[in-house]
Design an enzyme around this catalytic site. Sequence first.
Site, PDB file in Angstrom:
ATOM      1  N   GLN A 237       9.354  49.794  55.006  1.00 30.83           N
ATOM      2  CA  GLN A 237       8.313  50.310  55.886  1.00 30.83           C
ATOM      3  C   GLN A 237       7.054  50.676  55.091  1.00 30.83           C
ATOM      4  O   GLN A 237       6.004  50.827  55.670  1.00 30.83           O
ATOM      5  CB  GLN A 237       8.825  51.535  56.662  1.00 30.83           C
ATOM      6  CG  GLN A 237       9.916  51.198  57.668  1.00 30.83           C
ATOM      7  CD  GLN A 237      10.414  52.390  58.468  1.00 30.83           C
ATOM      8  OE1 GLN A 237      11.603  52.622  58.533  1.00 30.83           O
ATOM      9  NE2 GLN A 237       9.509  53.149  59.086  1.00 30.83           N
ATOM     10  N   ARG A 384      12.379  57.905  64.147  1.00 35.96           N
ATOM     11  CA  ARG A 384      11.414  57.781  65.213  1.00 35.96           C
ATOM     12  C   ARG A 384      10.743  59.103  65.541  1.00 35.96           C
ATOM     13  O   ARG A 384      10.655  59.527  66.696  1.00 35.96           O
ATOM     14  CB  ARG A 384      12.050  57.201  66.468  1.00 35.96           C
ATOM     15  CG  ARG A 384      10.972  56.534  67.333  1.00 35.96           C
ATOM     16  CD  ARG A 384      11.523  55.816  68.515  1.00 35.96           C
ATOM     17  NE  ARG A 384      10.433  55.127  69.177  1.00 35.96           N
ATOM     18  CZ  ARG A 384      10.491  53.861  69.575  1.00 35.96           C
ATOM     19  NH1 ARG A 384      11.570  53.152  69.386  1.00 35.96           N
ATOM     20  NH2 ARG A 384       9.466  53.319  70.174  1.00 35.96           N
ATOM     21  N   CYS A 385      10.260  59.762  64.489  1.00 35.27           N
ATOM     22  CA  CYS A 385       9.453  60.960  64.723  1.00 35.27           C
ATOM     23  C   CYS A 385       8.672  61.219  63.469  1.00 35.27           C
ATOM     24  O   CYS A 385       9.000  60.732  62.411  1.00 35.27           O
ATOM     25  CB  CYS A 385      10.328  62.171  65.045  1.00 35.27           C
ATOM     26  SG  CYS A 385      11.228  62.793  63.646  1.00 35.27           S
ATOM     27  N   GLU A 760       6.446  57.531  68.556  1.00 35.77           N
ATOM     28  CA  GLU A 760       7.533  58.480  68.363  1.00 35.77           C
ATOM     29  C   GLU A 760       7.559  59.584  69.408  1.00 35.77           C
ATOM     30  O   GLU A 760       8.552  60.282  69.558  1.00 35.77           O
ATOM     31  CB  GLU A 760       7.429  59.032  66.946  1.00 35.77           C
ATOM     32  CG  GLU A 760       7.572  57.865  65.962  1.00 35.77           C
ATOM     33  CD  GLU A 760       7.198  58.178  64.541  1.00 35.77           C
ATOM     34  OE1 GLU A 760       6.405  59.111  64.358  1.00 35.77           O
ATOM     35  OE2 GLU A 760       7.692  57.505  63.645  1.00 35.77           O
TER      36      GLU A 760
END
Lengths: 805, 289, 170
Positions: A237, A384-385, A760
């Site tokens: 990522q 996902r945050c 997110e």
Amino acid sequence: MNDMTLTREQREARLEGMGCKRKRVEDIRFTQGKGQYVDDVKLPGMLHGDFVRSPYPHARIKSISTEKALKVPGVLAVLTAETLKTVNLAWMPTLAGDVQMVLADGKVLFQNQEVAFVVATDRYAADDGINAVEVEYEQLAVLVDPFKAMDADAPVLREDIKDKTDGAHGPRKHYNHIFEWTVGDKDLTDAAFRKAEVTIKEMISYHRTHPSPLETCQCLCAFDKVKGELTIYGTFQAPHVIRTVVSLIAKLPEQKIHVIAPDIGGGFGNKVGAYPGYICAAVASIVTGKPVKWVEDRIENLTATSFARDYHMTTEIAATKEGKVTGLRVHVLADHGAFDACADPSKWPAGFFNIVTGSYDFPVAHLAVDGVYTNKAPGGVAYRCSFRVTEAAYCIERAMDILARKLGMDPAELRLKNFVRPEQFPYHSALGWEYDSGDYHTAMKKALESVKYAELRKEQAAKREAFRRGETREIMGIGISFFTEIVGAGPSKNCDILGIAMFDSCEIRLHPTGSGIARVGTKSQGQGHETTWAQIIASEIGIPADDIMVEEGNTDTAPYGLGTYGSRSTPVAGAAIAMAARKIKAKAQMIAAYKLEVHEDDLEWDIDGFRVKGLPEKFLGMKDICWIAYNAPPPGLEPGLEAVSYYDPPNMTYPFGAYICVMDIDVDTGVYKVRRFYALDDCGTRINPMIIEGQVHGGLTEAFAIAMGQEIRYDEAGNVMTGSFMDFFLPTAVETPHWETDFTVTPSPHHPIGAKGVGESPNVGGVPCFSNAVNDAYSFLGATHIQMPHDFWRNWKAAKELGAV
Amino acid sequence: MIPGPFTYHRPESVQEAVRLLGELGEEARPLAGGHSLIPMMKLRLATPEHLIDLHGIGDLKGISREGDHIVIRAMTTQHELLASDLIAASLPILHETALLIADPQVRYCGTIGGNVANGDPGNDMPGLMLTLDATYELQGPEGRRSVAAREFYQGAYFTALEPGEILTAVSVPVPPAGHGYAYEKLKRKIGDYATAAAAVVLTMDGGTVATCAIGLTNLSETALLAEEAAKAVIGTSLDDAALKRAADAARAIMAPAGDGRGPAEYRIHVGGIMVERALKRAAARIRAA
Amino acid sequence: MASPAKKLAISLTVNGQPVDGLVEPRTLLIHFIRESLQLTGSHIGCETTHCGACTIDMNGMSVKSCTIFAVQADGAEITTIEGIANADGTLSALQEGFRQMHGLQCGFCTPGMITRAHRLLQENPNPTEPEIRFGIAGNLCRCTGYQNIVRAIQYAAAKLNGVEFREAAE
């Protein structure tokens, strides 16, 4: 470009710029099976590596025998910690300032920890090899419960640092203690609690789970001995960070490291960190002189790389009788597993958890976080945050519901009463953040009206009566959450990763014929950057999005960037893209002024070119300007039309949203049904509404899974019980609810195009919404707080404990 | 996640398969749909030296009516069961159950023979076969024999199948026209085994239950036939008290392990609920007819 | 008796082309397709038959190719995602539907999902939303939440049936 046969609307539409539901360019290849993911890359002579892993959660390694394995046909080498020590890589630094074993050095600290790395001609031979490595273990006492980590008689996990009294983030209180992090004014907060008319206190846990993208973590390392260059294809990522970290720890010159992140099959935070597989594949390639591929299997993914959450949050709110909050006090016990490998900005051992005051105007607050070691896998990634924001949102949103219940107030009314008011922005929170913008009341009211909230409450009241009369065994819950996200790390004054400042970047190069390429420091894992980045450029400089190619993920060609996670791409790189485009536009304006023979100030921008003010026929389109820029630039101006921008944002962005869930639960079985889920998101300026909606759907689905059953669970002996998709809950299309989406738009005042992150938000807001719905359903039976996950049997257990079964 | 090496055999007749199994002994395993065996091999929890693939045996395919029995050859897939008009008309509970097994892809491969023969307590068909009083046709080195499903299951993965024997067919007596049936399965998600499941086949005479059989899935080391529970409803109108007696009688024989689906206490509790709901739905079908 | 390591010859048809191969008995079909045939559109997501990323069409059935041996595909007709597009190279109705309805994000589950949906529409040309959801329940997607996948399949069904696609009411 100045095609006068087209109307303004047609010229605008042709650009497919911001606000357009542009179809994705990525999909042409993905729908035909022509994506290129890491495991699709094959190099001549490529070898495969695979791990021998520990069956025990805590054991001393008495011996490792590789003799039989080396006789297995196709097996070429077996790496152990001893091998890695010769290149000083038996341990590696983590992003959180700790060190982590690459291969077990003397002992293992969690089940499935990497013990040896077998290198073979293909993955079949490698698997045969790992089954032939003989390891002798001596089992040690196991520490599973984080609440016992700092007991006087707790087993010593980290012998390497057991006598170290100072950690990366200050003093350590115990040999299993990692850090204590405090924020806020303790005295003022304590005083607020002493004066409070009403208080609540609850231990709210957010269980351990895992991002588990459908593609696992993988890499292919190829070391060229002649050139001394290392090429790494990987599921990264943040490819540039990987390059710098590899350079620092492997002592290779950074220009000789080429990191390529091709298409990535989902990340969700799992692919930010550096894992032993990467190091071992790189070392194996250096040792063998051949390319070495490492592909994690699903069991390894779930049990060894990067869990998320595992926060135990003792939460207290002080308030007046009328329901005005006056103070917040939170203590977190954070279970970090065997090594502190949290993927947070380095100065933030608990990420941005101090956003825990949420959307509410708390005059004072105090937060303390203690991190501890246990015999579990390392990680602590932002699934996902933004960093630890979902834990914070869960904490405050659950706590507000608990307070509402204690006060006998409706939870929506309590929220409306305590929201930060529009005129308070930019708002300085008690725990140190400056919220850039927001209009919470409008969003909340729109949500309540959209779902006809008052009618839902009436229906619920009627159903409760029917339940009490024994006419139904079904109970109804209405969950509300109102979250404030903090995304876009980050201002480099606040945020860095191992000293690398968290800016982001874009380079735009326009070609003479009026098309161009944009290279960006981020890396899409499904977010559709190739589509949306071109839309920003199209709107900024009037080149159709279809004529802009977007490229990411190759560190040799992309400008240095910090990658994609924490919803930072649009807030940071999106700004860099706009700024780079504006540099190009400024040069284009000089060219247009020269060609149109007017002063620059006499030009105005008009969709896709410059026009002389007051003379509509005098127009020069961007396509023509591109040609002129290369082939006939004004005297004294250098040819070409390109620009680079490195953007260091002045602040984070603060997206927010109002979510409402309606759920029915059968108390006899615990089976729930999500009847309705409404999600209103405000992410500022909306670049591609189709993609935003898709992001919200995906994030809500992950939130649903987490809240309703997705967990990484260990038994008392430290065995991980959720190692496959049978037991680790990923919902199918059948279980997944239908999603209703909505929005308001409150642009970020400091972002060049007013955009905030969005990917997110639905996870951050979704989890408390589901959990609040379950808790709300049981509240009339006397429940105050039921811990997640809310799977069927736990729902039944809750009903049983409340006397309803 | 790579299987160990093995030698592959693809016999074309049952006789040849049986001969191979006999010759190769314990190191050989028959391969049907493979969706239980191959994952075990990938984890190297199963490392057979020989795999005897039964897909080449034409005799092991097909569904037919023979007198008052439906005969389903062992390699018939769940997908084929679902596509069969004969099954839909004569054994609708089999259709209902097959739909609740795993997912579409698995149902294309998964066979009835594999489902009933490997003795996995999580499989759905064994409990159903107990309920329907099916008979299994086995063929081995000593020839053919029939074993009642109710005699077949001895423990988890432990059945009456002797070494060298293959299950070739399942023979199911056709329930009387107008019977009621239901398979109630509680599971966490598509693709999961039952947390608890109950199969019911019953007939009614007037307003009361005339005959009834109840089977239970994944609530003990093997599928169970809940005889006392069935007795508890015969002669009743399936009033609440009878339903509760049946559920309690069924619970009395359940002994599930606790796992991710829930602790034993929960699984027993919902096992009883599945029994009640299956009974109610089966009766409702009769009343609606 | 052949030794386990001895490779076996197989012949099959993949995406309309005849293919010959030599495989170890234990070679999983997904590895044969991805490594030997270099058709890398079919993916591996879980290895335990849950995720469906490896779904191919084999003899008219949707099959998870991680849980079948390549030798078992001897003589089979196989279609992978690489063989789904129209003969003239344009996107099939399903591929187009996935793009139009934003039925994919990271793209990793997409080949298996489309290949599965292809068979679903062969068997049921006019599926309802619950039928679609049930029909694709052997394929996991981590990105989309399935809602737009359902719409993509509805779009394709409408197109194949020659009727106008009307989005289901929200």
